[in-house]
Design a protein around this motif. Structure first.
Motif, PDB file in Angstrom:
ATOM      1  N   LEU A 112       6.501   5.402 -12.453  1.00 62.84           N
ATOM      2  CA  LEU A 112       5.945   4.127 -12.893  1.00 62.84           C
ATOM      3  C   LEU A 112       6.356   3.033 -11.934  1.00 62.84           C
ATOM      4  CD1 LEU A 112       7.923   2.316 -15.684  1.00 62.84           C
ATOM      5  CD2 LEU A 112       8.783   4.446 -14.698  1.00 62.84           C
ATOM      6  N   ALA A 113       5.649   1.910 -12.032  1.00 62.35           N
ATOM      7  CA  ALA A 113       5.937   0.745 -11.207  1.00 62.35           C
ATOM      8  C   ALA A 113       6.136  -0.463 -12.106  1.00 62.35           C
ATOM      9  CB  ALA A 113       4.795   0.495 -10.223  1.00 62.35           C
ATOM     10  N   PHE A 114       7.252  -1.144 -11.915  1.00 63.68           N
ATOM     11  CA  PHE A 114       7.466  -2.442 -12.551  1.00 63.68           C
ATOM     12  C   PHE A 114       6.936  -3.514 -11.615  1.00 63.68           C
ATOM     13  CE2 PHE A 114      10.964  -0.039 -14.616  1.00 63.68           C
ATOM     14  CZ  PHE A 114      10.658  -0.306 -15.947  1.00 63.68           C
ATOM     15  N   SER A 115       6.135  -4.414 -12.146  1.00 67.07           N
ATOM     16  CA  SER A 115       5.547  -5.458 -11.310  1.00 67.07           C
ATOM     17  C   SER A 115       6.136  -6.821 -11.609  1.00 67.07           C
ATOM     18  CB  SER A 115       4.027  -5.510 -11.490  1.00 67.07           C
ATOM     19  OG  SER A 115       3.483  -6.608 -10.775  1.00 67.07           O
ATOM     20  N   ALA A 163      -1.163 -10.256  -7.971  1.00 66.83           N
ATOM     21  CA  ALA A 163      -0.898  -9.156  -8.896  1.00 66.83           C
ATOM     22  C   ALA A 163      -2.164  -8.444  -9.351  1.00 66.83           C
ATOM     23  CB  ALA A 163      -0.121  -9.667 -10.108  1.00 66.83           C
ATOM     24  N   GLY A 164      -3.241  -9.176  -9.600  1.00 70.02           N
ATOM     25  CA  GLY A 164      -4.443  -8.554 -10.143  1.00 70.02           C
ATOM     26  C   GLY A 164      -4.953  -7.419  -9.283  1.00 70.02           C
ATOM     27  N   GLU A 165      -5.135  -7.669  -8.009  1.00 71.18           N
ATOM     28  CA  GLU A 165      -5.672  -6.652  -7.095  1.00 71.18           C
ATOM     29  C   GLU A 165      -4.678  -5.530  -6.862  1.00 71.18           C
ATOM     30  OE1 GLU A 165      -7.203  -6.325  -2.433  1.00 71.18           O
ATOM     31  OE2 GLU A 165      -7.077  -8.283  -3.418  1.00 71.18           O
ATOM     32  N   VAL A 166      -3.408  -5.886  -6.657  1.00 69.25           N
ATOM     33  CA  VAL A 166      -2.407  -4.867  -6.349  1.00 69.25           C
ATOM     34  C   VAL A 166      -2.159  -3.948  -7.539  1.00 69.25           C
ATOM     35  CG1 VAL A 166       0.003  -4.469  -5.703  1.00 69.25           C
ATOM     36  CG2 VAL A 166      -1.308  -6.293  -4.591  1.00 69.25           C
ATOM     37  N   GLU A 167      -2.003  -4.509  -8.729  1.00 74.12           N
ATOM     38  CA  GLU A 167      -1.741  -3.683  -9.906  1.00 74.12           C
ATOM     39  C   GLU A 167      -2.918  -2.768 -10.210  1.00 74.12           C
ATOM     40  OE1 GLU A 167       1.232  -6.980 -12.012  1.00 74.12           O
ATOM     41  OE2 GLU A 167      -0.652  -6.433 -12.988  1.00 74.12           O
ATOM     42  N   ALA A 168      -4.138  -3.257 -10.036  1.00 75.82           N
ATOM     43  CA  ALA A 168      -5.310  -2.409 -10.249  1.00 75.82           C
ATOM     44  C   ALA A 168      -5.323  -1.248  -9.255  1.00 75.82           C
ATOM     45  CB  ALA A 168      -6.588  -3.240 -10.111  1.00 75.82           C
ATOM     46  N   ASP A 169      -4.961  -1.529  -8.005  1.00 72.57           N
ATOM     47  CA  ASP A 169      -4.922  -0.469  -6.994  1.00 72.57           C
ATOM     48  C   ASP A 169      -3.901   0.598  -7.358  1.00 72.57           C
ATOM     49  OD1 ASP A 169      -5.450   0.667  -4.244  1.00 72.57           O
ATOM     50  OD2 ASP A 169      -3.323   0.163  -4.018  1.00 72.57           O
ATOM     51  N   TRP A 170      -2.740   0.180  -7.832  1.00 71.71           N
ATOM     52  CA  TRP A 170      -1.721   1.164  -8.207  1.00 71.71           C
ATOM     53  C   TRP A 170      -2.159   1.964  -9.439  1.00 71.71           C
ATOM     54  CZ3 TRP A 170       3.661   1.901  -6.535  1.00 71.71           C
ATOM     55  CH2 TRP A 170       3.890   1.349  -5.276  1.00 71.71           C
ATOM     56  N   ALA A 171      -2.817   1.330 -10.390  1.00 66.15           N
ATOM     57  CA  ALA A 171      -3.323   2.064 -11.555  1.00 66.15           C
ATOM     58  C   ALA A 171      -4.382   3.072 -11.127  1.00 66.15           C
ATOM     59  CB  ALA A 171      -3.885   1.095 -12.582  1.00 66.15           C
ATOM     60  N   ARG A 172      -5.248   2.677 -10.204  1.00 58.54           N
ATOM     61  CA  ARG A 172      -6.290   3.603  -9.718  1.00 58.54           C
ATOM     62  C   ARG A 172      -5.671   4.810  -9.012  1.00 58.54           C
ATOM     63  NH1 ARG A 172      -8.607  -1.318  -7.579  1.00 58.54           N
ATOM     64  NH2 ARG A 172     -10.138  -2.163  -9.067  1.00 58.54           N
ATOM     65  N   ARG A 173      -4.496   4.608  -8.443  1.00 56.08           N
ATOM     66  CA  ARG A 173      -3.828   5.708  -7.740  1.00 56.08           C
ATOM     67  C   ARG A 173      -2.920   6.517  -8.664  1.00 56.08           C
ATOM     68  NH1 ARG A 173      -0.530   4.001  -3.355  1.00 56.08           N
ATOM     69  NH2 ARG A 173      -0.573   1.791  -3.902  1.00 56.08           N
ATOM     70  N   ASP A 200       0.820  -1.218   0.000  1.00 57.07           N
ATOM     71  CA  ASP A 200       0.000   0.000   0.000  1.00 57.07           C
ATOM     72  C   ASP A 200       0.850   1.263   0.000  1.00 57.07           C
ATOM     73  OD1 ASP A 200       1.019  -0.344   2.527  1.00 57.07           O
ATOM     74  OD2 ASP A 200      -0.857   0.095   3.589  1.00 57.07           O
ATOM     75  N   ALA A 201       2.137   1.117  -0.289  1.00 57.42           N
ATOM     76  CA  ALA A 201       3.032   2.270  -0.334  1.00 57.42           C
ATOM     77  C   ALA A 201       2.582   3.254  -1.404  1.00 57.42           C
ATOM     78  CB  ALA A 201       4.467   1.814  -0.613  1.00 57.42           C
ATOM     79  N   ALA A 202       2.967   4.511  -1.238  1.00 61.43           N
ATOM     80  CA  ALA A 202       2.630   5.549  -2.215  1.00 61.43           C
ATOM     81  C   ALA A 202       3.875   6.367  -2.525  1.00 61.43           C
ATOM     82  CB  ALA A 202       1.512   6.436  -1.682  1.00 61.43           C
ATOM     83  N   PRO A 203       4.865   5.772  -3.150  1.00 60.78           N
ATOM     84  CA  PRO A 203       6.121   6.482  -3.419  1.00 60.78           C
ATOM     85  C   PRO A 203       5.963   7.569  -4.472  1.00 60.78           C
ATOM     86  CG  PRO A 203       6.117   4.375  -4.551  1.00 60.78           C
ATOM     87  CD  PRO A 203       4.883   4.396  -3.700  1.00 60.78           C
ATOM     88  N   ASP A 204       6.872   8.519  -4.444  1.00 62.11           N
ATOM     89  CA  ASP A 204       6.928   9.551  -5.479  1.00 62.11           C
ATOM     90  C   ASP A 204       7.633   8.938  -6.681  1.00 62.11           C
ATOM     91  OD1 ASP A 204       7.083  11.817  -7.011  1.00 62.11           O
ATOM     92  OD2 ASP A 204       8.681  12.751  -5.825  1.00 62.11           O
TER      93      ASP A 204
END
Length: 358
Positions: free
Chosen positions: A75-78, A85-95, A68-72
């Motif tokens: 982009l994020a490499f997964s 991955a499905g839930e986490v990547e969607a959360d990062w895209a939403r943010r 749940d980190a929110a770094p400055d």
């Protein structure tokens, strides 16, 4: 420099991201993200480092963050396992993050590019069909781009020039896949040593479906029209450290000879040539006449692991033509492929938006 986070940083693919991004001219690692059991620890303590090069001291000092980190970061490499991955990547895209993923979860989503830059760079346009919204209900600007399964990459790199030159009607592929493709700790030694395991869960379906999407074209309304090629796959785990080898038989429109196929492969020119993408190899597709090649021990690291080698091109009495393909599964087929995707996104002006908006 674009600031990047690595999701699943302690795993085998995550570690490969770390190694390949060390000293990268475009990307700087600012955040390492992993499970809660690793969060709060310096990376050198959280990761069981299995790479062939020493861990960079600066990266080793970074404290691992939770998912749940929110770094400055831009982009994020997964490198996350598909189970999360499905839930986490969607959360990062939403943010609002651009997520460049190695996981399978969104590969076949009709709005998500499944990308090999030398094959289907125009599929980047699918990003415009995505609609990730933040907690306020407003578009976040985030998106997801995926790279294919590690066994699909080599097959499609070899089929692309043939599809362009003749048209692929059908292909049969038998894979001999390296142990590193199973991650760490991977396959138990008593199952792997002196043995071949003729089953890798889900792998055969990925080769079938992903190949058609990758060789597909963009329709008039922006969707992918999949290629009609029929693909049959049989996948095997073999006691090789790195390098997925594939024995391929293919039926092409017009029944060209093996010599015609070899000429088409040799004359193919990468659309990335001259674009200055740091991870793009000078020779993305190498054709060899050596009757004993390709071999993982001598060919898998060509082009920094990004070159795909094709050899043993012969006439086939069943489908028409047959050949052998070798690709590096954790570099071209995973982290290196994802980094090349991000370099192409940057060249196309698709990155840096989150930082710009902030």
């Amino acid at each position: 420099m674009l600031r990047v986070a690595i999701l699943g940083a302690t795993g085998a693919v995550g570690q490969t991201f770390v190694r390949l991004l060390s000293g990268h001219p475009l990307f700087e690692i600012v955040s390492l993200v992993a499970s809660e059991r690793s969060a709060g620890k310096p990376y050198r303590e959280a990761a069981h480092w299995i790479q062939s090069e020493p861990l960079d001291d600066r990266i080793g000092d970074l404290v691992v963050e939770g998912i749940d980190a929110a770094p400055d970061a831009d982009l994020a490499f997964s490198g996350l396992d598909a189970s999360v991955a499905g839930e986490v990547e969607a959360d990062w895209a939403r943010r609002g993050y651009a997520v460049v993923s190695n996981a399978r979860n969104y590969r076949m989503d009709p709005t998500v590019p499944l990308l090999i830059p030398e094959v289907n760079a125009d599929h980047i346009a699918l990003i415009d069909r995505q609609d990730w919204r933040g907690a306020d209900g407003q578009p976040s600007g985030g998106f997801i781009v995926t790279n294919p399964n590690c066994s699909t990459v080599g097959l499609v790199m070899a089929l692309k020039p043939l599809h362009d030159a003749f048209g692929v009607e059908a292909a049969h592929v038998v894979t001999m896949q390296a142990l590193s493709g199973a991650g760490y700790p991977g396959v138990a030694s008593l199952d792997a040593l002196g043995n071949v395991v003729p089953y890798i869960g889900g792998e055969e379906d990925k080769l079938t479906t992903e190949t058609r999407k990758l060789l597909g074209t963009l329709g008039s309304t922006g969707e992918v029209v999949e290629a009609e090629a029929v693909v049959s796959a049989q996948c095997n785990r073999v006691p090789v450290m790195d390098g997925h080898m594939e024995a391929v038989s293919v039926r092409l429109v017009g029944s060209p000879s093996a010599a015609d196929v070899a000429d088409a492969l040799r004359s193919w020119e990468s659309p990335l040539a001259g674009r200055g993408l740091p991870t793009a190899p000078a020779t993305p597709l190498l054709v060899t006449d050596d009757p004993t090649a390709p071999q993982p021990r001598t060919h898998v690291h060509l082009g920094g692991g990004m070159t795909v080698t094709v050899g043993r091109i012969q006439d086939c009495p069943v489908l028409g033509v047959k050949f052998v393909v070798l690709s590096h599964n954790t570099v071209r087929g995973a982290a290196g492929g994802a980094i090349l995707n991000a370099e192409l996104l940057h060249a196309e002006g698709r990155l840096g938006r989150r930082a710009d908006a902030a």
